[in-house]
Design a protein around this motif. Structure first.
Motif, PDB file in Angstrom:
ATOM      1  N   SER A  30       9.160  -4.574  -4.083  1.00  0.00           N
ATOM      2  CA  SER A  30      10.111  -5.666  -3.851  1.00  0.00           C
ATOM      3  C   SER A  30       9.398  -6.966  -3.513  1.00  0.00           C
ATOM      4  O   SER A  30       9.743  -8.034  -4.036  1.00  0.00           O
ATOM      5  CB  SER A  30      11.074  -5.309  -2.718  1.00  0.00           C
ATOM      6  N   ALA A  31       8.390  -6.894  -2.635  1.00  0.00           N
ATOM      7  CA  ALA A  31       7.647  -8.101  -2.261  1.00  0.00           C
ATOM      8  C   ALA A  31       6.916  -8.685  -3.470  1.00  0.00           C
ATOM      9  O   ALA A  31       6.857  -9.900  -3.652  1.00  0.00           O
ATOM     10  CB  ALA A  31       6.660  -7.783  -1.142  1.00  0.00           C
ATOM     11  N   LEU A  32       6.397  -7.816  -4.288  1.00  0.00           N
ATOM     12  CA  LEU A  32       5.695  -8.264  -5.489  1.00  0.00           C
ATOM     13  C   LEU A  32       6.667  -8.862  -6.503  1.00  0.00           C
ATOM     14  O   LEU A  32       6.357  -9.887  -7.139  1.00  0.00           O
ATOM     15  CB  LEU A  32       4.959  -7.073  -6.102  1.00  0.00           C
ATOM     16  N   ALA A  33       7.827  -8.263  -6.633  1.00  0.00           N
ATOM     17  CA  ALA A  33       8.848  -8.802  -7.547  1.00  0.00           C
ATOM     18  C   ALA A  33       9.258 -10.210  -7.114  1.00  0.00           C
ATOM     19  O   ALA A  33       9.397 -11.109  -7.954  1.00  0.00           O
ATOM     20  CB  ALA A  33      10.066  -7.877  -7.581  1.00  0.00           C
ATOM     21  N   ARG A  34       9.403 -10.406  -5.812  1.00  0.00           N
ATOM     22  CA  ARG A  34       9.738 -11.750  -5.310  1.00  0.00           C
ATOM     23  C   ARG A  34       8.639 -12.743  -5.668  1.00  0.00           C
ATOM     24  O   ARG A  34       8.919 -13.875  -6.049  1.00  0.00           O
ATOM     25  CB  ARG A  34       9.953 -11.717  -3.789  1.00  0.00           C
ATOM     26  N   ARG A  35       7.404 -12.323  -5.574  1.00  0.00           N
ATOM     27  CA  ARG A  35       6.273 -13.202  -5.893  1.00  0.00           C
ATOM     28  C   ARG A  35       6.312 -13.615  -7.365  1.00  0.00           C
ATOM     29  O   ARG A  35       5.957 -14.740  -7.703  1.00  0.00           O
ATOM     30  CB  ARG A  35       4.957 -12.493  -5.563  1.00  0.00           C
ATOM     31  N   PHE A  36       6.709 -12.697  -8.223  1.00  0.00           N
ATOM     32  CA  PHE A  36       6.773 -12.993  -9.658  1.00  0.00           C
ATOM     33  C   PHE A  36       8.110 -13.596 -10.078  1.00  0.00           C
ATOM     34  O   PHE A  36       8.275 -13.992 -11.225  1.00  0.00           O
ATOM     35  CB  PHE A  36       6.497 -11.724 -10.480  1.00  0.00           C
ATOM     36  N   GLY A  37       9.070 -13.632  -9.152  1.00  0.00           N
ATOM     37  CA  GLY A  37      10.382 -14.180  -9.475  1.00  0.00           C
ATOM     38  C   GLY A  37      11.165 -13.312 -10.437  1.00  0.00           C
ATOM     39  O   GLY A  37      11.895 -13.810 -11.298  1.00  0.00           O
ATOM     40  N   VAL A  38      11.016 -11.994 -10.282  1.00  0.00           N
ATOM     41  CA  VAL A  38      11.733 -11.055 -11.153  1.00  0.00           C
ATOM     42  C   VAL A  38      12.429 -10.013 -10.287  1.00  0.00           C
ATOM     43  O   VAL A  38      12.221  -9.941  -9.082  1.00  0.00           O
ATOM     44  CB  VAL A  38      10.764 -10.350 -12.143  1.00  0.00           C
ATOM     45  N   ARG A  39      13.262  -9.196 -10.926  1.00  0.00           N
ATOM     46  CA  ARG A  39      13.908  -8.090 -10.220  1.00  0.00           C
ATOM     47  C   ARG A  39      12.928  -6.919 -10.103  1.00  0.00           C
ATOM     48  O   ARG A  39      12.071  -6.744 -10.967  1.00  0.00           O
ATOM     49  CB  ARG A  39      15.152  -7.639 -10.976  1.00  0.00           C
ATOM     50  N   ASP A  40      13.115  -6.128  -9.066  1.00  0.00           N
ATOM     51  CA  ASP A  40      12.257  -4.958  -8.852  1.00  0.00           C
ATOM     52  C   ASP A  40      12.146  -4.101 -10.107  1.00  0.00           C
ATOM     53  O   ASP A  40      11.057  -3.670 -10.486  1.00  0.00           O
ATOM     54  CB  ASP A  40      12.802  -4.081  -7.721  1.00  0.00           C
ATOM     55  N   ALA A  41      13.300  -3.863 -10.737  1.00  0.00           N
ATOM     56  CA  ALA A  41      13.349  -2.953 -11.887  1.00  0.00           C
ATOM     57  C   ALA A  41      12.416  -3.387 -13.014  1.00  0.00           C
ATOM     58  O   ALA A  41      11.878  -2.545 -13.743  1.00  0.00           O
ATOM     59  CB  ALA A  41      14.775  -2.840 -12.399  1.00  0.00           C
ATOM     60  N   SER A  42      12.201  -4.691 -13.151  1.00  0.00           N
ATOM     61  CA  SER A  42      11.361  -5.163 -14.257  1.00  0.00           C
ATOM     62  C   SER A  42       9.892  -4.808 -14.066  1.00  0.00           C
ATOM     63  O   SER A  42       9.119  -4.805 -15.028  1.00  0.00           O
ATOM     64  CB  SER A  42      11.510  -6.672 -14.452  1.00  0.00           C
ATOM     65  N   LEU A  43       9.493  -4.470 -12.835  1.00  0.00           N
ATOM     66  CA  LEU A  43       8.090  -4.107 -12.592  1.00  0.00           C
ATOM     67  C   LEU A  43       7.812  -2.632 -12.878  1.00  0.00           C
ATOM     68  O   LEU A  43       6.661  -2.243 -13.058  1.00  0.00           O
ATOM     69  CB  LEU A  43       7.699  -4.438 -11.149  1.00  0.00           C
ATOM     70  N   TYR A  44       8.865  -1.839 -12.938  1.00  0.00           N
ATOM     71  CA  TYR A  44       8.665  -0.400 -13.111  1.00  0.00           C
ATOM     72  C   TYR A  44       8.232  -0.017 -14.529  1.00  0.00           C
ATOM     73  O   TYR A  44       7.905   1.142 -14.774  1.00  0.00           O
ATOM     74  CB  TYR A  44       9.910   0.381 -12.675  1.00  0.00           C
ATOM     75  N   SER A  45       8.202  -0.977 -15.430  1.00  0.00           N
ATOM     76  CA  SER A  45       7.623  -0.673 -16.738  1.00  0.00           C
ATOM     77  C   SER A  45       6.093  -0.784 -16.679  1.00  0.00           C
ATOM     78  O   SER A  45       5.399  -0.395 -17.609  1.00  0.00           O
ATOM     79  CB  SER A  45       8.181  -1.633 -17.799  1.00  0.00           C
ATOM     80  N   HIS A  46       5.573  -1.304 -15.546  1.00  0.00           N
ATOM     81  CA  HIS A  46       4.122  -1.470 -15.379  1.00  0.00           C
ATOM     82  C   HIS A  46       3.539  -0.536 -14.324  1.00  0.00           C
ATOM     83  O   HIS A  46       2.376  -0.153 -14.414  1.00  0.00           O
ATOM     84  CB  HIS A  46       3.808  -2.914 -14.992  1.00  0.00           C
ATOM     85  N   VAL A  47       4.343  -0.201 -13.310  1.00  0.00           N
ATOM     86  CA  VAL A  47       3.911   0.741 -12.274  1.00  0.00           C
ATOM     87  C   VAL A  47       5.059   1.693 -11.985  1.00  0.00           C
ATOM     88  O   VAL A  47       6.213   1.297 -11.992  1.00  0.00           O
ATOM     89  CB  VAL A  47       3.476   0.023 -10.964  1.00  0.00           C
ATOM     90  N   ARG A  48       4.705   2.967 -11.733  1.00  0.00           N
ATOM     91  CA  ARG A  48       5.738   3.974 -11.488  1.00  0.00           C
ATOM     92  C   ARG A  48       6.430   3.771 -10.145  1.00  0.00           C
ATOM     93  O   ARG A  48       7.626   3.946 -10.020  1.00  0.00           O
ATOM     94  CB  ARG A  48       5.122   5.377 -11.525  1.00  0.00           C
ATOM     95  N   ASN A  49       5.624   3.430  -9.120  1.00  0.00           N
ATOM     96  CA  ASN A  49       6.171   3.322  -7.765  1.00  0.00           C
ATOM     97  C   ASN A  49       5.172   2.589  -6.868  1.00  0.00           C
ATOM     98  O   ASN A  49       4.090   2.210  -7.314  1.00  0.00           O
ATOM     99  CB  ASN A  49       6.491   4.716  -7.206  1.00  0.00           C
ATOM    100  N   ALA A  50       5.541   2.429  -5.605  1.00  0.00           N
ATOM    101  CA  ALA A  50       4.673   1.722  -4.658  1.00  0.00           C
ATOM    102  C   ALA A  50       3.363   2.465  -4.450  1.00  0.00           C
ATOM    103  O   ALA A  50       2.314   1.838  -4.267  1.00  0.00           O
ATOM    104  CB  ALA A  50       5.401   1.533  -3.333  1.00  0.00           C
ATOM    105  N   GLN A  51       3.403   3.797  -4.492  1.00  0.00           N
ATOM    106  CA  GLN A  51       2.173   4.582  -4.307  1.00  0.00           C
ATOM    107  C   GLN A  51       1.164   4.266  -5.413  1.00  0.00           C
ATOM    108  O   GLN A  51      -0.019   4.064  -5.141  1.00  0.00           O
ATOM    109  CB  GLN A  51       2.500   6.085  -4.290  1.00  0.00           C
ATOM    110  N   GLU A  52       1.611   4.223  -6.647  1.00  0.00           N
ATOM    111  CA  GLU A  52       0.703   3.893  -7.745  1.00  0.00           C
ATOM    112  C   GLU A  52       0.162   2.474  -7.582  1.00  0.00           C
ATOM    113  O   GLU A  52      -1.019   2.217  -7.835  1.00  0.00           O
ATOM    114  CB  GLU A  52       1.393   4.020  -9.105  1.00  0.00           C
ATOM    115  N   LEU A  53       1.005   1.558  -7.153  1.00  0.00           N
ATOM    116  CA  LEU A  53       0.580   0.180  -6.930  1.00  0.00           C
ATOM    117  C   LEU A  53      -0.521   0.132  -5.876  1.00  0.00           C
ATOM    118  O   LEU A  53      -1.546  -0.537  -6.061  1.00  0.00           O
ATOM    119  CB  LEU A  53       1.778  -0.667  -6.494  1.00  0.00           C
ATOM    120  N   ARG A  54      -0.345   0.851  -4.793  1.00  0.00           N
ATOM    121  CA  ARG A  54      -1.361   0.881  -3.728  1.00  0.00           C
ATOM    122  C   ARG A  54      -2.655   1.526  -4.212  1.00  0.00           C
ATOM    123  O   ARG A  54      -3.747   1.074  -3.856  1.00  0.00           O
ATOM    124  CB  ARG A  54      -0.807   1.608  -2.506  1.00  0.00           C
ATOM    125  N   GLU A  55      -2.535   2.566  -5.026  1.00  0.00           N
ATOM    126  CA  GLU A  55      -3.741   3.194  -5.581  1.00  0.00           C
ATOM    127  C   GLU A  55      -4.482   2.221  -6.480  1.00  0.00           C
ATOM    128  O   GLU A  55      -5.720   2.165  -6.465  1.00  0.00           O
ATOM    129  CB  GLU A  55      -3.370   4.460  -6.350  1.00  0.00           C
TER     130      GLU A  55
END
Length: 196
Positions: A30-55
């Motif tokens: 969510s914080a990253l989506a806000r930074r990009f000015g997009v909805r959360d859902a639009s980021l899930y085509s690039h990362v599966r979840n927050a755990q993958e993002l942290r990895e």
């Protein structure tokens, strides 16, 4: 549909920058989506979840530090290499606190093997070649060095040394002197005579 210009690499770098700004544990999709000015859902085509993002941030940080250390070690040996490695490690932890925190995440074996984690171990072994330590002493020394560097930088970042007037840079330098001395005079295994 993913927004144009948003890639997994850009997301990872943005998440790493966000970690340095607000703390690694505050990095969310969510914080990253806000930074990009997009909805959360639009980021899930690039990362599966927050755990993958942290990895991904952890792997990026490990690679960045490995690159920095490799540059610092070029042409150095012995104590000079030890100090270059340690100073680079400490500087990275100070300049990138969120990325450094990410490096402490336990990665799945398949991710860890593909990451720069192995490079750190290999570079530490390269430093130790100058001290002529055989196995298993070499593994013990690697664990000692990483524990010392991590412990010092973590305590320093948390303000753990502020209660004493002794300059932390002086203590750091003396710590490296002590490590160098220990590596040159590594104790024998239990039951093994000195000098064997």
């Amino acid at each position: 549909m993913a927004r144009a210009g948003v890639t997994a690499e850009r997301l990872t770098r943005a998440a790493a920058d966000l970690a340095d700004e607000v703390g690694f544990h505050n990095v969310t999709v969510s914080a990253l989506a806000r930074r990009f000015g997009v909805r959360d859902a639009s980021l899930y085509s690039h990362v599966r979840n927050a755990q993958e993002l942290r990895e991904r941030v952890a792997v990026l940080a490990l690679a960045e530090l490995a690159d920095d250390v490799a540059s610092a070690l070029a042409g150095r040996a012995g104590k000079d290499a030890l100090v270059a490695f340690a100073d680079t490690y400490r500087r990275y932890a100070r300049e990138h606190p969120g990325r450094y925190a990410a490096m402490q995440v336990r990665l799945p074996p398949d991710v860890a093997l593909a990451s720069a984690a192995r490079r750190h171990s290999d570079m530490t072994r390269a430093i130790l070649r100058g001290y002529d330590l055989p196995e298993p002493a070499q593994t013990d020394a690697i664990r000692l060095l990483h524990s010392t560097f991590h412990g010092y930088t973590t305590l320093e970042a948390a303000g753990g040394f502020l209660s004493h007037p002794r300059d932390t840079d002086t203590s750091w330098s003396r710590t490296l002197d002590a490590l160098h001395h220990l590596l040159e005079h590594w104790p024998p295994e239990h039951g093994q005579p000195l000098g064997s």
